[in-house]
Design a protein around this motif. Sequence first.
Motif, short mmCIF file in Angstrom:
data_model
loop_
_atom_site.label_atom_id
_atom_site.label_comp_id
_atom_site.label_asym_id
_atom_site.label_seq_id
_atom_site.Cartn_x
_atom_site.Cartn_y
_atom_site.Cartn_z
N LEU A 246 0.82 -1.21 0.00
CA LEU A 246 0.00 0.00 0.00
C LEU A 246 0.85 1.26 0.00
CD1 LEU A 246 -2.81 1.23 0.09
CD2 LEU A 246 -2.75 1.05 2.59
N ASN A 247 2.03 1.21 0.63
CA ASN A 247 2.88 2.39 0.70
C ASN A 247 3.22 2.93 -0.69
OD1 ASN A 247 2.98 2.43 3.49
ND2 ASN A 247 4.79 1.13 3.60
N VAL A 248 3.50 2.03 -1.65
CA VAL A 248 3.88 2.50 -2.98
C VAL A 248 2.68 2.83 -3.85
CG1 VAL A 248 6.04 1.21 -2.93
CG2 VAL A 248 4.03 0.19 -3.97
N ALA A 249 1.49 2.44 -3.41
CA ALA A 249 0.28 2.72 -4.19
C ALA A 249 -0.36 4.05 -3.84
CB ALA A 249 -0.74 1.59 -3.98
N MET A 250 0.15 4.71 -2.80
CA MET A 250 -0.48 5.95 -2.33
C MET A 250 -0.59 7.02 -3.42
SD MET A 250 -1.52 5.77 0.74
CE MET A 250 -1.28 5.07 2.35
N LYS A 251 0.50 7.21 -4.15
CA LYS A 251 0.49 8.25 -5.17
C LYS A 251 -0.54 7.96 -6.25
CE LYS A 251 4.34 10.06 -6.61
NZ LYS A 251 5.71 10.26 -7.14
N THR A 252 -0.69 6.69 -6.61
CA THR A 252 -1.66 6.31 -7.64
C THR A 252 -3.09 6.50 -7.13
OG1 THR A 252 -0.09 4.68 -8.47
CG2 THR A 252 -2.37 4.48 -9.21
N ILE A 253 -3.38 6.08 -5.89
CA ILE A 253 -4.72 6.21 -5.33
C ILE A 253 -5.10 7.69 -5.19
CG2 ILE A 253 -6.11 5.75 -3.26
CD1 ILE A 253 -4.48 3.20 -2.88
N ALA A 254 -4.11 8.55 -5.01
CA ALA A 254 -4.40 9.98 -4.88
C ALA A 254 -4.79 10.64 -6.20
CB ALA A 254 -3.18 10.71 -4.30
N GLN A 255 -4.48 10.00 -7.32
CA GLN A 255 -4.79 10.60 -8.61
C GLN A 255 -6.29 10.50 -8.90
OE1 GLN A 255 -2.20 9.22 -11.76
NE2 GLN A 255 -0.48 8.99 -10.34
N PRO A 256 -6.82 11.41 -9.71
CA PRO A 256 -8.27 11.38 -10.03
C PRO A 256 -8.65 10.11 -10.77
CG PRO A 256 -7.26 13.48 -10.66
CD PRO A 256 -6.14 12.56 -10.34
N ALA A 257 -9.94 9.73 -10.65
CA ALA A 257 -10.47 8.59 -11.39
C ALA A 257 -10.36 8.86 -12.89
CB ALA A 257 -11.92 8.35 -10.99
N PRO A 258 -10.14 7.84 -13.71
CA PRO A 258 -10.14 6.41 -13.38
C PRO A 258 -8.78 5.87 -12.94
CG PRO A 258 -9.98 6.66 -15.74
CD PRO A 258 -10.06 8.06 -15.18
N THR A 259 -7.71 6.71 -12.97
CA THR A 259 -6.39 6.21 -12.56
C THR A 259 -6.38 5.81 -11.10
OG1 THR A 259 -5.36 7.63 -14.23
CG2 THR A 259 -3.94 6.75 -12.48
N GLY A 260 -6.98 6.65 -10.26
CA GLY A 260 -7.04 6.40 -8.83
C GLY A 260 -8.42 6.71 -8.30
N LEU A 261 -8.47 7.09 -7.02
CA LEU A 261 -9.76 7.44 -6.39
C LEU A 261 -9.86 8.92 -6.08
CD1 LEU A 261 -10.21 4.50 -3.83
CD2 LEU A 261 -11.47 4.87 -5.97
N GLY A 262 -8.81 9.68 -6.40
CA GLY A 262 -8.83 11.10 -6.07
C GLY A 262 -8.80 11.35 -4.57
#
Length: 540
Positions: free
Chosen positions: A42-58
């Motif tokens: 999860l630590n390395v996925a933080m930046k991706t999850i922070a990106q707007p949908a559909p890449t992440g969850l914003g």
Amino acid sequence: MSAPPSETAHGTVPENVYRRRWVILGALMLSLLIVVLDNSILNVAMKTIAQPAPTGLGAGQSELEWSVNSYTLVFAGLLFTAGLLGDRLGRRRVLLFGLAVFGAGSVCAALATSPGQLVAFRAVMGLGGAFVMPATLAILMNVFERDEQPKAIGIWAGGVGLGIAIGPVTGGVLLEHFWWGSVFLVNVPIVLVALAAMVLLVPESRDPRPGRLDPPGVLLSIAGLVLLVYGIIKGGQLADFTDPEVLLTGGGGLAVLVVFVLHERRSDHPAIDVSYFRNPAFSAAVAAIALVFFALMGVTFFAVFYMQSVRGFTALEAGLLMVPLAVSQLIFAPRARLAVDRFGAKAVCATGMTGIAAGMAAFLLFGRTTPIWALEVVFFVQGTAMAHIMPPATVSIMQSLPREKAGSGSAVNNTFRQVGGAMGVAVLGSLLSARYREGIEGHLRSLPLPEGVRHAAGESIEGTLALASRLGPAGRQLVDPAKDAFIGAMHVTVLGSAAVALLGAVVVAVWLPGRPRTEGTHGQPPEPEDAAKPPVGAGR
């Protein structure tokens, strides 16, 4: 699965269990791996999850923090209770329940459509993890005889280090080829294999004389731990441990835990016998584990940002750079018992703590252009040092208790580790944040920005770099100052971390046992006096 006395050739462990003990350890390692692996992924996925949908969850900064903290809060709050239930209801049964809940939570987290859902499902995963972690160590203590327990615990501890290190690599590979939810969905096949292995290989074990339940003690432990960990987390988020909310929750948690201890001392059927803490080997080992995770988790937290945000490595590259941390633990953790046999737990753990402090201090030499091999050497040193702390400290804890209380001992071990790690992230993270804001504030004020935007950009290097990206050419002037401010904050933070590690060295040097007094005990206290109790076999 209990074997009659005539079939038990290895002390308290039935012959049929003893023959497959190493295969059982492999099954336990698989269960342990998914819990540790998921948090490091999860630590390395933080930046991706922070990106707007559909890449992440914003997800915003607070939502990202709570996606980690919701897991930590539930996990730490229920560890002790889960260990008690394992001793009473059966450790394999509790482990199977935990794996099933963890797998279901992973599926839901992977399919979350909002940051709020992700936070909630991470809490479900924390519930499952709380029932998995203590059961693995408790079962280990019941399938290995005393003379082999240090070696088995060394392998177990090496598995923890392996999960911490390969998580970022796995996460980086998944994020390069799949969507962000794959970092959770990857747990599912591992859970299914682990469930099958548990059913087919692992014997049931429990305390044959658990006594009456202690509902007030259980409720007090849950309330105290949840309030304490929440206060620690909130203090880290606010970067202010004097905030009224922090003082009320954290202080309230400590007060409840004091009441818990007083209740346990007076109860004729306590959830845990607090007299165990009078044993210097037990108390010093517990303190060592808490302090080493305080120091290490805080550094792991900012090392990811140093590698990615300052040095520009991708998530996968950052994960690969942490491989020496795992390799060193895999090499040395199973062999730590040999050093303990020769020098004693006191010397080995104190040297390991000093090695951790030296590794932290080495970060003072790191800047924007430091050769990357130097970082690899530091990670290897830290992994080697940790490999000589965790196994002997865990052996001291587990062998200080009767075998039938293995679940309680494992729960204490993991609770202090989790609370220590949470405090490390919160305290060192807030120190890092405060010093970073001091370093970048002047540069942010030189730009015509709304106060809210300026405040958010000053929270972290990620916030500043995100603002610089949005501003385009005008934001380029923020990039170098942001990296310099982070490095300055990192240097201050590692001093605090090194000081904590040195404190741990003093604790173990004063209170942990020295060289082994009898052959085969690996420097640990003799077997607890429980001659009046019937032998506890792994199949009980």
